[in-house]
Design an enzyme around this catalytic site. Structure first.
Site, mmCIF file in Angstrom:
data_model
loop_
_atom_site.group_PDB
_atom_site.id
_atom_site.type_symbol
_atom_site.label_atom_id
_atom_site.label_comp_id
_atom_site.label_asym_id
_atom_site.label_seq_id
_atom_site.Cartn_x
_atom_site.Cartn_y
_atom_site.Cartn_z
ATOM 1 C CG ASP A 1 -3.111 1.186 -25.743
ATOM 2 O OD1 ASP A 1 -4.096 0.449 -25.594
ATOM 3 O OD2 ASP A 1 -1.929 0.794 -25.764
ATOM 4 C CG ASN B 1 -1.104 -7.536 -17.295
ATOM 5 O OD1 ASN B 1 -1.289 -6.957 -16.248
ATOM 6 N ND2 ASN B 1 -1.903 -7.405 -18.345
ATOM 7 C CG HIS C 1 -2.965 -11.066 -14.836
ATOM 8 N ND1 HIS C 1 -3.196 -10.567 -16.094
ATOM 9 C CD2 HIS C 1 -2.427 -12.312 -15.024
ATOM 10 C CE1 HIS C 1 -2.824 -11.455 -17.007
ATOM 11 N NE2 HIS C 1 -2.356 -12.533 -16.373
ATOM 12 C CG ASP D 1 -6.426 -6.003 -12.458
ATOM 13 O OD1 ASP D 1 -6.410 -5.940 -13.709
ATOM 14 O OD2 ASP D 1 -6.837 -7.005 -11.825
ATOM 15 C CD GLU E 1 -4.016 -2.839 -23.457
ATOM 16 O OE1 GLU E 1 -3.401 -3.131 -24.476
ATOM 17 O OE2 GLU E 1 -4.779 -3.644 -22.858
#
Length: 350
Positions: free
Chosen positions: A223, A231, A236, A240, A266
């Site tokens: 994770d 973010n 965002h 990504d 994630e």
């Protein structure tokens, strides 16, 4: 040696014919025209003179001729003619033999024969020609029908081949479409690696194979640390790019038999068949260090650095209790322990 005459013995048929001739000669003969001298022909013929003339003619013939002449089927006595006005005797006449089909010569011809073969056999010729023409028409019709049937069969064969080609092409297109749909259904669209569904199916297959061959199966759950801050701080799109970088590092840093997938958000899962928990923990540590050294650019060109936490769980050989959900659950518990311990670390369960 000269031929000797034999005494003439009249048969019954010859005597009968002589009697008939005598009766005929005794009948009155009337002349329809007068003689050249204008004298009339006598009404009766002397019988003695007729017999003498008949005997004289018979004596002039040979024995075979006399035998044939005496035959009832071939004998034709001469018909006495009216006596000459001067002598009153019968004139010498040649015997007229009876016409007989058996004695007709080969080269002879009938008096009423046709002048040509066509005139004689015209209806046979016309009938034969008609039959030949009819047979030719039937053969032509049969050839035309066979040719038409062959053309039709060729057209049907071509149409069938085209239909089979279209069906084959359509089947191939459907298979490609199904493959694409399967890939879309089992592939994460952002990172291009497997998604949760694909990972669950693969874990189930590897668990069965590990039980059958007695191999261990290890699972790593990772994770991204403080991903929400990434973010919020960089946007965002930058988030990504971070996710894509982690996915690429996991996919490139494993073996060919290993499989990496994005489990959601994630979170990532790395499946390592035939791997013990010690080997899996060492591989997880190398991946953690490698990702900690990565750098991603933000929208404004700023440098973004990040870390991951990893939990490790292993299904030992011959374990019949583990399922995909239980194995993932144990790895998830180890991951939360790593997060509670300060993040950017590897924790194993068991």
């Amino acid at each position: 040696m000269p031929h000797q005459r034999r005494p003439i013995v009249a048969s019954s048929a010859s005597l009968l014919r002589v009697v008939v001739l005598m009766i005929a000669c005794s009948a009155p003969l009337h002349s329809q025209a007068g003689s050249p001298n204008g004298t009339q022909i006598p009404g009766r013929l002397p019988l003695a003179d007729y017999l003498r003339e008949l005997r004289q003619q018979l004596g002039q013939k040979s024995e075979p001729q006399r035998r044939h002449w005496r035959n009832a089927d071939s004998l034709r006595l001469p018909i006495p003619a009216p006596p000459d006005s001067a002598s009153g005797l019968l004139p010498h006449q040649q015997t007229q033999p009876r016409a007989n089909l058996q004695h007709t010569p080969v080269s002879g011809s009938w008096p009423d024969a046709s002048s040509s073969i066509f005139e004689r056999y015209w209806w046979q010729i016309l009938l034969g020609g008609s039959l030949i023409i009819l047979q030719g028409l039937l053969i032509s019709a049969l050839i035309f029908a066979l040719r038409s049937r062959r053309v039709t069969l060729d057209a049907l064969h071509d149409e069938r081949n085209q239909l089979e080609a279209r069906v084959l092409q359509r089947t191939q297109e459907l298979m490609e479409a199904n493959t694409k749909l399967e890939q879309l259904a089992t592939t994460d669209p952002l990172t291009g690696i497997g998604n949760r569904r694909r990972m669950t199916e693969q874990i189930n297959r590897e668990l069965d194979r590990g039980r059958r061959f007695g191999h261990p199966l290890s699972l790593l759950m990772a994770d991204i640390d403080h991903f929400k801050n990434v973010n919020d701080q960089y946007g965002h799109e930058a988030g990504d790019r971070v996710i894509i970088a982690v996915a690429k590092a996991l996919a490139d840093g494993v073996r060919n038999i290993d499989m990496a997938s994005r489990f959601g958000g994630e979170e990532f899962v790395l499946l390592m068949p035939e791997t013990s928990i010690e080997v899996a923990t060492s591989a997880a540590e190398r991946l953690r260090q490698h990702i900690a050294e990565l750098e991603v650019k933000g929208d404004k060109g700023e440098s973004i650095r990040f870390t991951i936490s990893i939990g490790v769980a292993t299904a030992p050989p011959g374990n019949t209790m583990d399922t995909p959900s239980t194995l993932v659950s144990r790895a998830d518990k180890a991951l939360y322990q790593a997060k509670d311990g300060g993040r950017n670390r590897v924790v194993r369960n068991g």
